[in-house]
Write a protein that holds these residues in place. Structure first.
Motif, PDB file in Angstrom:
ATOM      1  N   GLN A  48       0.828  -1.019  -0.278  1.00  0.00           N
ATOM      2  CA  GLN A  48      -0.040   0.018  -0.144  1.00  0.00           C
ATOM      3  C   GLN A  48       0.898   1.334   0.005  1.00  0.00           C
ATOM      4  O   GLN A  48       0.474   2.137  -0.837  1.00  0.00           O
ATOM      5  CB  GLN A  48      -1.054   0.016   1.401  1.00  0.00           C
ATOM      6  CG  GLN A  48      -1.850   1.215   1.302  1.00  0.00           C
ATOM      7  CD  GLN A  48      -2.982   0.958   2.413  1.00  0.00           C
ATOM      8  OE1 GLN A  48      -2.527   0.549   3.534  1.00  0.00           O
ATOM      9  NE2 GLN A  48      -4.114   1.607   2.107  1.00  0.00           N
ATOM     10  N   MET A  49       2.012   1.270   0.745  1.00  0.00           N
ATOM     11  CA  MET A  49       2.803   2.346   0.706  1.00  0.00           C
ATOM     12  C   MET A  49       3.489   2.607  -0.571  1.00  0.00           C
ATOM     13  O   MET A  49       3.703   3.531  -1.017  1.00  0.00           O
ATOM     14  CB  MET A  49       3.899   2.163   1.671  1.00  0.00           C
ATOM     15  CG  MET A  49       3.458   2.245   3.345  1.00  0.00           C
ATOM     16  SD  MET A  49       2.677   3.983   3.475  1.00  0.00           S
ATOM     17  CE  MET A  49       4.163   5.006   3.166  1.00  0.00           C
ATOM     18  N   GLU A  50       3.921   1.465  -1.255  1.00  0.00           N
ATOM     19  CA  GLU A  50       4.270   1.425  -2.521  1.00  0.00           C
ATOM     20  C   GLU A  50       3.316   2.172  -3.650  1.00  0.00           C
ATOM     21  O   GLU A  50       3.971   3.153  -4.559  1.00  0.00           O
ATOM     22  CB  GLU A  50       5.064   0.072  -3.211  1.00  0.00           C
ATOM     23  CG  GLU A  50       6.075  -0.423  -2.561  1.00  0.00           C
ATOM     24  CD  GLU A  50       6.269  -1.619  -3.070  1.00  0.00           C
ATOM     25  OE1 GLU A  50       5.523  -2.249  -3.703  1.00  0.00           O
ATOM     26  OE2 GLU A  50       7.348  -2.153  -2.694  1.00  0.00           O
ATOM     27  N   VAL A  51       2.246   1.824  -3.603  1.00  0.00           N
ATOM     28  CA  VAL A  51       1.172   2.337  -4.306  1.00  0.00           C
ATOM     29  C   VAL A  51       0.825   3.847  -3.968  1.00  0.00           C
ATOM     30  O   VAL A  51       0.980   4.674  -4.821  1.00  0.00           O
ATOM     31  CB  VAL A  51      -0.342   1.633  -4.184  1.00  0.00           C
ATOM     32  CG1 VAL A  51      -1.491   2.345  -4.866  1.00  0.00           C
ATOM     33  CG2 VAL A  51      -0.186   0.183  -4.501  1.00  0.00           C
ATOM     34  N   MET A  52       0.971   4.186  -2.733  1.00  0.00           N
ATOM     35  CA  MET A  52       0.780   5.798  -2.406  1.00  0.00           C
ATOM     36  C   MET A  52       1.970   6.441  -2.779  1.00  0.00           C
ATOM     37  O   MET A  52       1.821   7.627  -3.343  1.00  0.00           O
ATOM     38  CB  MET A  52       0.640   5.764  -0.945  1.00  0.00           C
ATOM     39  CG  MET A  52      -0.540   5.314  -0.355  1.00  0.00           C
ATOM     40  SD  MET A  52      -2.043   6.038  -1.184  1.00  0.00           S
ATOM     41  CE  MET A  52      -1.985   7.703  -0.344  1.00  0.00           C
ATOM     42  N   ARG A  53       3.303   5.850  -2.825  1.00  0.00           N
ATOM     43  CA  ARG A  53       4.541   6.634  -3.302  1.00  0.00           C
ATOM     44  C   ARG A  53       4.203   6.715  -4.792  1.00  0.00           C
ATOM     45  O   ARG A  53       4.652   7.847  -5.253  1.00  0.00           O
ATOM     46  CB  ARG A  53       5.491   5.890  -2.979  1.00  0.00           C
ATOM     47  CG  ARG A  53       6.103   6.170  -1.367  1.00  0.00           C
ATOM     48  CD  ARG A  53       7.547   5.514  -1.211  1.00  0.00           C
ATOM     49  NE  ARG A  53       7.724   4.210  -1.440  1.00  0.00           N
ATOM     50  CZ  ARG A  53       7.484   3.302  -0.121  1.00  0.00           C
ATOM     51  NH1 ARG A  53       7.226   3.802   1.183  1.00  0.00           N
ATOM     52  NH2 ARG A  53       7.522   2.063  -0.331  1.00  0.00           N
ATOM     53  N   GLU A  54       3.853   5.683  -5.511  1.00  0.00           N
ATOM     54  CA  GLU A  54       3.809   5.864  -7.060  1.00  0.00           C
ATOM     55  C   GLU A  54       2.596   7.092  -7.273  1.00  0.00           C
ATOM     56  O   GLU A  54       2.972   7.669  -8.153  1.00  0.00           O
ATOM     57  CB  GLU A  54       3.080   4.511  -7.433  1.00  0.00           C
ATOM     58  CG  GLU A  54       4.163   3.428  -7.498  1.00  0.00           C
ATOM     59  CD  GLU A  54       3.720   2.209  -7.909  1.00  0.00           C
ATOM     60  OE1 GLU A  54       2.645   1.963  -8.297  1.00  0.00           O
ATOM     61  OE2 GLU A  54       4.512   1.189  -7.623  1.00  0.00           O
ATOM     62  N   LYS A  55       1.533   6.973  -6.640  1.00  0.00           N
ATOM     63  CA  LYS A  55       0.656   7.894  -6.926  1.00  0.00           C
ATOM     64  C   LYS A  55       1.048   9.453  -6.482  1.00  0.00           C
ATOM     65  O   LYS A  55       0.886  10.307  -7.211  1.00  0.00           O
ATOM     66  CB  LYS A  55      -0.794   7.736  -6.040  1.00  0.00           C
ATOM     67  CG  LYS A  55      -1.464   6.500  -6.565  1.00  0.00           C
ATOM     68  CD  LYS A  55      -2.881   6.409  -5.662  1.00  0.00           C
ATOM     69  CE  LYS A  55      -3.579   5.201  -6.081  1.00  0.00           C
ATOM     70  NZ  LYS A  55      -5.040   4.873  -5.345  1.00  0.00           N
ATOM     71  N   TYR A  56       1.798   9.534  -5.351  1.00  0.00           N
ATOM     72  CA  TYR A  56       2.602  10.820  -4.964  1.00  0.00           C
ATOM     73  C   TYR A  56       3.240  11.289  -5.892  1.00  0.00           C
ATOM     74  O   TYR A  56       3.529  12.344  -6.422  1.00  0.00           O
ATOM     75  CB  TYR A  56       2.889  10.737  -3.674  1.00  0.00           C
ATOM     76  CG  TYR A  56       3.505  12.080  -3.182  1.00  0.00           C
ATOM     77  CD1 TYR A  56       2.885  12.993  -2.753  1.00  0.00           C
ATOM     78  CD2 TYR A  56       5.219  12.205  -3.123  1.00  0.00           C
ATOM     79  CE1 TYR A  56       3.266  14.088  -2.230  1.00  0.00           C
ATOM     80  CE2 TYR A  56       5.521  13.275  -2.786  1.00  0.00           C
ATOM     81  CZ  TYR A  56       4.549  14.405  -2.172  1.00  0.00           C
ATOM     82  OH  TYR A  56       5.236  15.669  -1.588  1.00  0.00           O
ATOM     83  N   LYS A  57       4.343  10.510  -6.659  1.00  0.00           N
ATOM     84  CA  LYS A  57       5.279  10.748  -7.707  1.00  0.00           C
ATOM     85  C   LYS A  57       4.443  11.166  -9.126  1.00  0.00           C
ATOM     86  O   LYS A  57       4.834  12.098  -9.617  1.00  0.00           O
ATOM     87  CB  LYS A  57       6.022   9.371  -7.910  1.00  0.00           C
ATOM     88  CG  LYS A  57       7.167   9.709  -8.994  1.00  0.00           C
ATOM     89  CD  LYS A  57       8.075   8.709  -9.061  1.00  0.00           C
ATOM     90  CE  LYS A  57       9.274   8.879 -10.135  1.00  0.00           C
ATOM     91  NZ  LYS A  57      10.204   7.723 -10.368  1.00  0.00           N
ATOM     92  N   ALA A  58       3.410  10.533  -9.251  1.00  0.00           N
ATOM     93  CA  ALA A  58       2.738  10.919 -10.491  1.00  0.00           C
ATOM     94  C   ALA A  58       1.856  12.083 -10.142  1.00  0.00           C
ATOM     95  O   ALA A  58       2.106  13.033 -10.938  1.00  0.00           O
ATOM     96  CB  ALA A  58       1.426   9.831 -10.730  1.00  0.00           C
ATOM     97  N   LEU A  59       1.559  12.648  -9.237  1.00  0.00           N
ATOM     98  CA  LEU A  59       0.797  13.858  -8.687  1.00  0.00           C
ATOM     99  C   LEU A  59       2.038  15.044  -8.994  1.00  0.00           C
ATOM    100  O   LEU A  59       1.799  15.973  -9.321  1.00  0.00           O
ATOM    101  CB  LEU A  59       0.271  13.921  -7.491  1.00  0.00           C
ATOM    102  CG  LEU A  59      -0.981  13.109  -7.245  1.00  0.00           C
ATOM    103  CD1 LEU A  59      -1.510  13.129  -5.894  1.00  0.00           C
ATOM    104  CD2 LEU A  59      -1.978  13.736  -8.305  1.00  0.00           C
TER     105      LEU A  59
END
Length: 223
Positions: A48-59
């Motif tokens: 879940q943290m990886e997913v959140m980091r990916e989303k944050y990076k995309a943002l």
């Protein structure tokens, strides 16, 4: 016999019961998933943290892109404002065509710019901006409903520029009464020896504004 649940049913169940993992918190550490980043098995929390980091990076990337676009638009707006000021400083009607083209060159760093007006008033018929224009060029102007921006395909209008042989990319804007799609009363041309300066991928919103502003400024020269 134990029925086998398909993944869709499991996903639906978890969606319908958002408190499931609160009631079974120990599962969060026991469930193991394959990480697409490292290839190793990770816990649900880690994934879940990886997913959140990916989303944050995309943002972050999206925000950087929006910020860059805003800066570019602001720079164009500042140049447009500078060009408008140069037109307002010109009080001689006959000097307005030169103010339009020289202002574009200085405000937008355009290497070459010129224009031609059709059917000018008698007192301006000997001016450079009223030089001969072929019927084909007039037809081209009338059919140009949006600014042309791209490669120089040996346009007659580009030949009106100084040193036309060096021009690799060009902008051609039809001059007509703002807000209308009636007959064009002239053409505004900009050119560059850089083939990438004006391309078909460029947005033309500001070119439309330039054409409309130039049309208003040059209208008093018409018959």
């Amino acid at each position: 016999m134990t029925a086998t649940l398909d993944s869709t049913a499991v996903a639906r169940y978890l969606a319908d019961h958002p408190h499931f993992f609160e009631e079974h918190a120990s599962l969060l550490g026991d469930v193991r998933l394959s990480s697409p980043l490292t290839g190793r098995a990770v816990s649900l929390q880690e994934r879940q943290m990886e997913v959140m980091r990916e989303k944050y990076k995309a943002l972050e990337l999206r925000l950087a892109e929006l910020n860059r676009n805003a800066q570019e638009n602001q720079a164009i707006a500042n140049r447009f404002h500078s060009w408008n000021q140069s037109l307002l400083r010109e009080h001689d009607v006959a000097g307005m065509p030169r103010a339009v083209t020289e202002g574009l060159k200085s405000s937008f760093n355009v290497p070459a710019a010129t224009l031609r007006l059709f059917n000018v008033a008698p007192q301006y018929q000997d001016e450079w901006f009223a030089a001969g224009v072929s019927d084909d060029a007039r037809l081209f102007a009338n059919g140009l409903q949006a600014p042309y921006c791209g490669s120089n395909n040996d346009f007659e209008a580009v030949r009106w520029l100084d040193d036309p042989a060096s021009i690799q990319s060009a902008v051609i804007v039809a001059l007509r009464a703002p807000g209308t799609k009636g007959p064009a009363f002239g053409l505004l041309i900009m050119g560059s020896p850089d083939a990438e300066r004006f391309t078909s991928l460029m947005a033309t919103d500001f070119l439309v504004h330039i054409g409309e502003t130039a049309s208003v400024a040059l209208a008093p020269l018409l018959a």
